[in-house]
Scaffold this motif. Structure first.
Motif, short mmCIF file in Angstrom:
data_model
loop_
_atom_site.label_atom_id
_atom_site.label_comp_id
_atom_site.label_asym_id
_atom_site.label_seq_id
_atom_site.Cartn_x
_atom_site.Cartn_y
_atom_site.Cartn_z
N ARG A 18 0.82 -1.22 0.00
CA ARG A 18 0.00 0.00 0.00
C ARG A 18 0.85 1.27 0.00
O ARG A 18 0.47 2.28 -0.59
CB ARG A 18 -0.93 0.02 1.22
CG ARG A 18 -2.17 -0.82 1.08
CD ARG A 18 -3.20 -0.19 0.15
NE ARG A 18 -3.75 1.07 0.65
CZ ARG A 18 -4.78 1.16 1.47
NH1 ARG A 18 -5.38 0.07 1.91
NH2 ARG A 18 -5.24 2.34 1.86
N PHE A 25 0.70 7.32 -6.54
CA PHE A 25 -0.27 8.39 -6.80
C PHE A 25 0.29 9.76 -6.40
O PHE A 25 -0.01 10.76 -7.08
CB PHE A 25 -1.62 8.08 -6.15
CG PHE A 25 -2.37 7.05 -6.93
CD1 PHE A 25 -2.85 7.33 -8.19
CD2 PHE A 25 -2.55 5.76 -6.43
CE1 PHE A 25 -3.51 6.36 -8.95
CE2 PHE A 25 -3.20 4.79 -7.17
CZ PHE A 25 -3.68 5.09 -8.44
N ASP A 99 -10.49 11.00 -1.84
CA ASP A 99 -9.35 10.29 -2.42
C ASP A 99 -8.25 10.22 -1.35
O ASP A 99 -8.11 11.12 -0.54
CB ASP A 99 -8.82 11.04 -3.65
CG ASP A 99 -7.99 10.13 -4.55
OD1 ASP A 99 -8.50 9.69 -5.59
OD2 ASP A 99 -6.82 9.84 -4.20
N ALA A 145 -14.50 4.19 -9.17
CA ALA A 145 -13.93 3.86 -10.48
C ALA A 145 -12.42 3.66 -10.40
O ALA A 145 -11.67 4.59 -10.13
CB ALA A 145 -14.27 4.97 -11.48
#
Ligand SMILES: C[S@@+](CC[C@H](N)C(=O)[O-])C[C@H]1O[C@@H](n2cnc3c(N)ncnc32)[C@H](O)[C@@H]1O
Length: 253
Positions: A18, A25, A99, A145
């Protein structure tokens, strides 16, 4: 670097790191000025046309499934740069994007926070509730998504459960996920030449995704009302072992 395939029933399923996903990102967010907000979340860094066509095809297929009429409260789990916010904010009574990546949320805030019916928060799919994102009412629609692919087994179950808990009766959760064709594919610490970054992800099969949803969004209060492939055009799938799928779940009561 590893690419490993697994089958349903395998005792040991490979996982992903993770922290490496978070780093990936954070780096995507740092590159937005160079690659743009679409590539930051849809990738295909060296194929602008493919990214553009995929974005359009996905929205054309999924937007009608959400049946938005301007009155709904919409949660976008793993909203990234706000690729979907563009479509959802004008069609919702209230839009909230969450997010795990601070840099991506910062970018999305720059684009959308002037809109009155919009909130953007840093929160992880596997660790949020209505209270933690400062919401007092459940959501009529939840879009998730391309996010479950970055979660390990325990985490993905928690994420689906969290989505179930914030969904209002009569509401719909729409999942869009890249899936392994026939076999589950785990990509761990793979250096992507196209992105110039290490990539980690789990491409679960349609059956695995169905089982996770059945387990964490059980009947009689939830039911899978539809599923299918996102792209009708074969040329939008540039990999032979994965496909983009959508799964729509209704909360009946
Ligand atoms: C492939 S991008 C898709 C972004 C957006 N949903 C879209 O379709 O444009 C995956 C997104 O999931 C986010 N993400 C990854 N792990 C997450 C987690 N545990 N919780 C929330 N978001 C996460 C990433 O930061 C990134 O924005």
């Amino acid at each position: 670097m590893s690419r490993s395939y697994s089958d349903i029933g395998d005792k040991q399923l490979p996982g992903i790191d993770r922290n490496a996903v978070d780093r990936f990102f954070a780096e995507r967010a740092e590159k937005i000025h160079a690659i743009g907000p679409l590539h930051a979340v849809i990738y295909q860094d060296k194929n602008a046309e493919l990214a553009r066509c995929r974005d359009l095809a996905e929205k054309a297929k999924l937007l009608p499934l959400l049946q938005l009429n301007g009155s709904q409260r919409v949660l976008d789990v793993g909203c990234g740069t706000g690729r979907w916010a563009q479509e959802l904010v004008p069609r919702s009574a209230w839009y909230h994007g969450i997010d795990a990546c601070e840099g991506l949320i910062e970018y999305a805030r720059g684009q959308f926070s002037a809109m009155e019916n919009c909130a953007l928060s840093v929160a992880s799919a596997d660790d949020f509730s209505l209270a933690s994102i400062h919401e007092s009412a459940a959501f009529d629609r939840v879009l998730c998504a391309g996010v479950l692919i970055y979660l390990n087994e325990v985490e993905v179950r928690r994420a689906i459960r969290n989505i179930a808990e914030v969904l209002a009766p009569g509401g719909f959760a729409l999942f869009r996920e890249p899936a392994g064709l026939g076999r589950r594919l785990t990509i761990s610490e793979h250096f992507s030449e196209e992105m110039g970054q290490d990539y980690n992800a789990i491409y679960r099969t349609r059956e695995e995704l169905g089982t996770l949803i059945d387990d964490e969004m059980p009947g009689p209060h939830f039911r899978l009302v539809g599923h299918g492939e996102v792209y009708d055009e074969a040329e939008l799938n540039n990999r032979s072992d994965t496909r983009q799928l959508w799964l729509l779940v209704e909360r009946t009561a």
